[in-house]
Design a protein around this motif. Structure first.
Motif, PDB file in Angstrom:
ATOM      1  N   ALA A 113     -17.962   0.788 -17.529  1.00 18.61           N
ATOM      2  CA  ALA A 113     -16.920  -0.209 -17.308  1.00 18.61           C
ATOM      3  C   ALA A 113     -15.583   0.500 -17.100  1.00 18.61           C
ATOM      4  CB  ALA A 113     -16.843  -1.180 -18.481  1.00 18.61           C
ATOM      5  N   SER A 114     -14.562  -0.289 -16.791  1.00 18.71           N
ATOM      6  CA  SER A 114     -13.256   0.270 -16.445  1.00 18.71           C
ATOM      7  C   SER A 114     -12.159  -0.400 -17.250  1.00 18.71           C
ATOM      8  CB  SER A 114     -12.996   0.056 -14.947  1.00 18.71           C
ATOM      9  OG  SER A 114     -11.677   0.409 -14.599  1.00 18.71           O
ATOM     10  N   ALA A 115     -11.248   0.422 -17.789  1.00 24.54           N
ATOM     11  CA  ALA A 115     -10.050  -0.085 -18.456  1.00 24.54           C
ATOM     12  C   ALA A 115      -8.832   0.525 -17.763  1.00 24.54           C
ATOM     13  CB  ALA A 115     -10.061   0.264 -19.945  1.00 24.54           C
ATOM     14  N   THR A 116      -8.510  -0.007 -16.591  1.00 19.92           N
ATOM     15  CA  THR A 116      -7.360   0.491 -15.827  1.00 19.92           C
ATOM     16  C   THR A 116      -6.183  -0.477 -15.857  1.00 19.92           C
ATOM     17  OG1 THR A 116      -8.319  -0.426 -13.799  1.00 19.92           O
ATOM     18  CG2 THR A 116      -8.755   1.890 -14.258  1.00 19.92           C
ATOM     19  N   THR A 117      -6.412  -1.704 -16.319  1.00 19.58           N
ATOM     20  CA  THR A 117      -5.311  -2.657 -16.449  1.00 19.58           C
ATOM     21  C   THR A 117      -4.724  -2.568 -17.855  1.00 19.58           C
ATOM     22  OG1 THR A 117      -6.813  -4.421 -17.134  1.00 19.58           O
ATOM     23  CG2 THR A 117      -6.346  -4.217 -14.774  1.00 19.58           C
ATOM     24  N   GLU A 118      -3.538  -3.123 -17.998  1.00 18.61           N
ATOM     25  CA  GLU A 118      -2.850  -3.025 -19.282  1.00 18.61           C
ATOM     26  C   GLU A 118      -1.709  -4.039 -19.314  1.00 18.61           C
ATOM     27  OE1 GLU A 118      -0.807   0.510 -22.048  1.00 18.61           O
ATOM     28  OE2 GLU A 118      -1.340   0.872 -19.955  1.00 18.61           O
ATOM     29  N   GLY A 119      -1.419  -4.563 -20.486  1.00 22.47           N
ATOM     30  CA  GLY A 119      -0.275  -5.441 -20.626  1.00 22.47           C
ATOM     31  C   GLY A 119       1.032  -4.666 -20.494  1.00 22.47           C
ATOM     32  N   GLY A 120       2.039  -5.316 -19.911  1.00 25.12           N
ATOM     33  CA  GLY A 120       3.356  -4.709 -19.826  1.00 25.12           C
ATOM     34  C   GLY A 120       3.650  -3.944 -18.558  1.00 25.12           C
ATOM     35  N   VAL A 121       2.679  -3.918 -17.605  1.00 24.40           N
ATOM     36  CA  VAL A 121       2.920  -3.190 -16.351  1.00 24.40           C
ATOM     37  C   VAL A 121       2.820  -4.105 -15.138  1.00 24.40           C
ATOM     38  CG1 VAL A 121       2.217  -0.950 -17.261  1.00 24.40           C
ATOM     39  CG2 VAL A 121       0.496  -2.458 -16.220  1.00 24.40           C
ATOM     40  N   GLY A 122       2.767  -5.424 -15.390  1.00 22.04           N
ATOM     41  CA  GLY A 122       2.780  -6.380 -14.286  1.00 22.04           C
ATOM     42  C   GLY A 122       1.588  -6.300 -13.372  1.00 22.04           C
ATOM     43  N   GLY A 123       0.430  -5.894 -13.899  1.00 25.43           N
ATOM     44  CA  GLY A 123      -0.773  -5.828 -13.088  1.00 25.43           C
ATOM     45  C   GLY A 123      -0.887  -4.585 -12.225  1.00 25.43           C
ATOM     46  N   ASN A 124       0.033  -3.649 -12.374  1.00 30.75           N
ATOM     47  CA  ASN A 124       0.019  -2.429 -11.568  1.00 30.75           C
ATOM     48  C   ASN A 124      -0.792  -1.356 -12.282  1.00 30.75           C
ATOM     49  OD1 ASN A 124       0.475  -0.235  -9.938  1.00 30.75           O
ATOM     50  ND2 ASN A 124       2.698  -0.243 -10.156  1.00 30.75           N
ATOM     51  N   MET A 125      -2.013  -1.094 -11.803  1.00 36.71           N
ATOM     52  CA  MET A 125      -2.868  -0.125 -12.486  1.00 36.71           C
ATOM     53  C   MET A 125      -2.402   1.303 -12.298  1.00 36.71           C
ATOM     54  SD  MET A 125      -6.350   0.179 -10.286  1.00 36.71           S
ATOM     55  CE  MET A 125      -6.366   0.928  -8.659  1.00 36.71           C
ATOM     56  N   ARG A 126      -1.429   1.523 -11.427  1.00 42.15           N
ATOM     57  CA  ARG A 126      -0.927   2.886 -11.210  1.00 42.15           C
ATOM     58  C   ARG A 126       0.190   3.243 -12.178  1.00 42.15           C
ATOM     59  NH1 ARG A 126      -2.749   4.525  -5.994  1.00 42.15           N
ATOM     60  NH2 ARG A 126      -1.643   6.474  -6.310  1.00 42.15           N
ATOM     61  N   ASN A 127       0.438   2.377 -13.157  1.00 43.88           N
ATOM     62  CA  ASN A 127       1.380   2.666 -14.247  1.00 43.88           C
ATOM     63  C   ASN A 127       0.719   2.363 -15.581  1.00 43.88           C
ATOM     64  OD1 ASN A 127       3.742   3.521 -12.837  1.00 43.88           O
ATOM     65  ND2 ASN A 127       4.136   1.418 -12.249  1.00 43.88           N
ATOM     66  N   SER A 128       1.050   3.150 -16.593  1.00 41.97           N
ATOM     67  CA  SER A 128       0.508   2.931 -17.937  1.00 41.97           C
ATOM     68  C   SER A 128       1.618   2.929 -18.980  1.00 41.97           C
ATOM     69  CB  SER A 128      -0.501   4.021 -18.304  1.00 41.97           C
ATOM     70  OG  SER A 128      -1.695   3.892 -17.557  1.00 41.97           O
ATOM     71  N   SER A 356     -12.177 -15.493  -6.044  1.00 41.15           N
ATOM     72  CA  SER A 356     -11.704 -14.353  -6.832  1.00 41.15           C
ATOM     73  C   SER A 356     -11.236 -13.210  -5.945  1.00 41.15           C
ATOM     74  CB  SER A 356     -12.816 -13.846  -7.754  1.00 41.15           C
ATOM     75  OG  SER A 356     -13.852 -13.228  -6.990  1.00 41.15           O
ATOM     76  N   ALA A 357     -11.721 -13.193  -4.689  1.00 36.50           N
ATOM     77  CA  ALA A 357     -11.473 -12.048  -3.807  1.00 36.50           C
ATOM     78  C   ALA A 357      -9.989 -11.825  -3.548  1.00 36.50           C
ATOM     79  CB  ALA A 357     -12.211 -12.250  -2.481  1.00 36.50           C
ATOM     80  N   ARG A 358      -9.219 -12.890  -3.490  1.00 29.20           N
ATOM     81  CA  ARG A 358      -7.789 -12.750  -3.201  1.00 29.20           C
ATOM     82  C   ARG A 358      -6.998 -12.192  -4.373  1.00 29.20           C
ATOM     83  NH1 ARG A 358      -6.984 -18.685  -0.402  1.00 29.20           N
ATOM     84  NH2 ARG A 358      -7.341 -18.078   1.775  1.00 29.20           N
ATOM     85  N   VAL A 359      -7.525 -12.336  -5.582  1.00 29.24           N
ATOM     86  CA  VAL A 359      -6.750 -11.941  -6.765  1.00 29.24           C
ATOM     87  C   VAL A 359      -7.288 -10.675  -7.436  1.00 29.24           C
ATOM     88  CG1 VAL A 359      -5.948 -14.278  -7.194  1.00 29.24           C
ATOM     89  CG2 VAL A 359      -8.070 -13.527  -8.255  1.00 29.24           C
ATOM     90  N   MET A 360      -8.453 -10.167  -6.996  1.00 30.99           N
ATOM     91  CA  MET A 360      -8.945  -8.883  -7.508  1.00 30.99           C
ATOM     92  C   MET A 360      -8.184  -7.776  -6.786  1.00 30.99           C
ATOM     93  SD  MET A 360     -13.059  -9.473  -7.841  1.00 30.99           S
ATOM     94  CE  MET A 360     -13.313  -7.773  -8.281  1.00 30.99           C
ATOM     95  N   ILE A 361      -7.178  -7.250  -7.441  1.00 32.42           N
ATOM     96  CA  ILE A 361      -6.073  -6.511  -6.815  1.00 32.42           C
ATOM     97  C   ILE A 361      -5.439  -7.474  -5.816  1.00 32.42           C
ATOM     98  CG2 ILE A 361      -5.258  -4.482  -5.591  1.00 32.42           C
ATOM     99  CD1 ILE A 361      -7.612  -2.937  -6.483  1.00 32.42           C
ATOM    100  N   SER A 362      -4.390  -8.114  -6.243  1.00 32.66           N
ATOM    101  CA  SER A 362      -3.768  -9.208  -5.496  1.00 32.66           C
ATOM    102  C   SER A 362      -3.499  -8.836  -4.039  1.00 32.66           C
ATOM    103  CB  SER A 362      -2.450  -9.601  -6.172  1.00 32.66           C
ATOM    104  OG  SER A 362      -1.654 -10.386  -5.321  1.00 32.66           O
ATOM    105  N   ASN A 363      -3.902  -9.720  -3.126  1.00 33.21           N
ATOM    106  CA  ASN A 363      -3.609  -9.498  -1.715  1.00 33.21           C
ATOM    107  C   ASN A 363      -2.118  -9.340  -1.475  1.00 33.21           C
ATOM    108  OD1 ASN A 363      -6.309  -9.644  -1.167  1.00 33.21           O
ATOM    109  ND2 ASN A 363      -6.190 -11.446   0.141  1.00 33.21           N
ATOM    110  N   ASP A 364      -1.318 -10.098  -2.193  1.00 38.11           N
ATOM    111  CA  ASP A 364       0.134 -10.000  -2.020  1.00 38.11           C
ATOM    112  C   ASP A 364       0.642  -8.613  -2.410  1.00 38.11           C
ATOM    113  OD1 ASP A 364       0.311 -12.547  -1.071  1.00 38.11           O
ATOM    114  OD2 ASP A 364       1.155 -13.424  -2.894  1.00 38.11           O
ATOM    115  N   ARG A 365       0.084  -8.055  -3.492  1.00 36.41           N
ATOM    116  CA  ARG A 365       0.493  -6.702  -3.908  1.00 36.41           C
ATOM    117  C   ARG A 365       0.096  -5.678  -2.840  1.00 36.41           C
ATOM    118  NH1 ARG A 365       1.900  -4.277  -8.551  1.00 36.41           N
ATOM    119  NH2 ARG A 365       1.448  -6.144  -9.785  1.00 36.41           N
TER     120      ARG A 365
END
Length: 385
Positions: A113-128, A356-365
């Protein structure tokens, strides 16, 4: 059919048998995942020298589509596991610990499994926010607000965090934590519109493990060189399976209606033809993306290029939009028979899962990031090359 895909037939049958119950109860697709393990398909991409099948990504994508035909949740669990495997294969072959871990994945058919998301980074997995805190040969990590799909069922979790406590948010690494090295405290439930069997609950994760379990590559390189491209291609393959099954149901409905009349095409015939062009476009997009990724693996400059990033992002955006359009056409063709659950033409689960496809890594992002890349890149007007 090649051997790995032939073995997948048993898994597809298990996924089909339990798909409605998995969706209705929002439960983990345990039977299909056990079938994946029994068929040794969780080690599909791991090199043969370590005990795996050494299969190309195209085989994994095909199996994602086959599973997506029957149960999108099972297909997505399989895809997310293989995304983690791809990172290990691409960035862990020089590490004896990670090579040994891949052998363990093969031997025990471990689910990753993967734990790349985190609270406090606005959904940006490239920040921790969290960091790997080193203590001699060990490290500790505590990650809050992580959305971990099938976290409670996983045998190991790949976790991202800042390289050290004094590192900036974007200076990340990824580590493998095996069951027994981490603790999960549930912080959120998963009662979702679709993809209900992925059990993507919120957790606070804390763990401690040997420092050797941290991959040497920067997470930015892992993401750009393997993880995001693999994710976009395998997710798209799942959505293609869902959309093609919905359109197959619509086709069956049109055929049934056509047998009742002799005065020309049925009302749904034109919509079926229109949707088939969208499905072909979706397939061509994915197939070409798989070929492009294989070429780029041997050309580092291409793998790091803006054009490659734009291509992979476009595949995700296009597939996520086309899947919904195709399923919507199927619903319009089948009418109330497709809207109702429990008929041979039902497409309600298909639509809910595809949303779900549009929000799994948000298309807008993704589009926001791409807009900056496109300012610096010339539009390619060539048909080939």
């Amino acid at each position: 059919m090649n051997a790995p895909l032939d073995r997948g037939a048993t898994v597809v049958a298990a996924a089909a048998l339990h798909a409605d119950d998995v969706d209705r109860r929002g439960r983990f697709p345990a039977e299909a995942v056990q079938a994946l393990k029994d068929s040794r398909l969780l080690s599909l991409m791991i090199p043969g020298e370590l005990g795996g099948a050494g299969a190309p990504l195209a085989d994994v994508a095909e199996l994602c589509t086959m599973l997506g035909h029957q149960c999108a949740s099972t297909a997505m669990v399989f895809a997310m596991h293989q995304i983690k495997v791809s990172s290990l294969v691409a960035h862990g072959m020089e590490s004896e610990w990670h090579r040994d871990f891949m052998r363990r994945v093969c031997d025990g058919q471990l689910l990753l499994a993967s734990a790349t998301t985190e609270g406090g980074v606005g959904g940006n997995m490239r920040n921790s926010v969290c960091a790997f805190e080193r203590d001699g040969d060990m490290f500790r990590v505590a990650k809050e607000g992580a959305l971990i799909s099938y976290g409670a069922q996983a045998d190991a979790i790949l976790v991202t965090a800042r390289r050290a406590a004094d590192a900036p948010a974007s200076d990340q690494r990824m580590a493998v934590l095996t069951r027994g090295q981490y603790r999960l405290e549930r912080s959120g439930e998963w009662d979702a519109l679709g993809m209900r069997g992925t059990c993507s609950e919120g957790f606070t994760l804390s763990g401690e493990a040997p420092y050797a379990q941290i991959l040497e590559s920067e997470f930015a390189d892992i993401a750009s060189h393997s993880m995001l491209a693999t994710a976009h291609l395998l997710w798209s393959s799942v959505w293609y399976g869902v959309a093609s099954d919905a359109l197959g149901r619509a086709q069956a409905f049109v055929r049934k209606e056509a047998r009742k009349r002799f005065d020309g095409p049925t009302p749904g015939s034109l919509r079926l033809a229109e949707a088939s062009t969208k499905l072909q476009l979706m397939r061509a997009n994915i197939v070409e993306g798989l070929k492009r990724f294989e070429r780029a693996k041997s050309e580092p400059d291409d793998l790091n290029s803006m054009s490659f990033a734009v291509t992979m992002n476009n595949i995700k955006i296009g597939s996520s939009e086309l899947a919904i359009e195709i399923i919507n056409h199927a619903l319009l063709i089948t009418g109330i028979a497709g809207y109702k659950n429990g008929t041979p033409y039902s497409v309600g689960r298909h639509m809910r899962d595809a949303l779900s496809a549009r929000v799994m890594i948000s298309n807008d992002r993704i589009l926001s990031n791409m807009s900056s890349l496109l300012l610096a890149q010339r539009i390619d007007a060539r048909l080939g090359g």
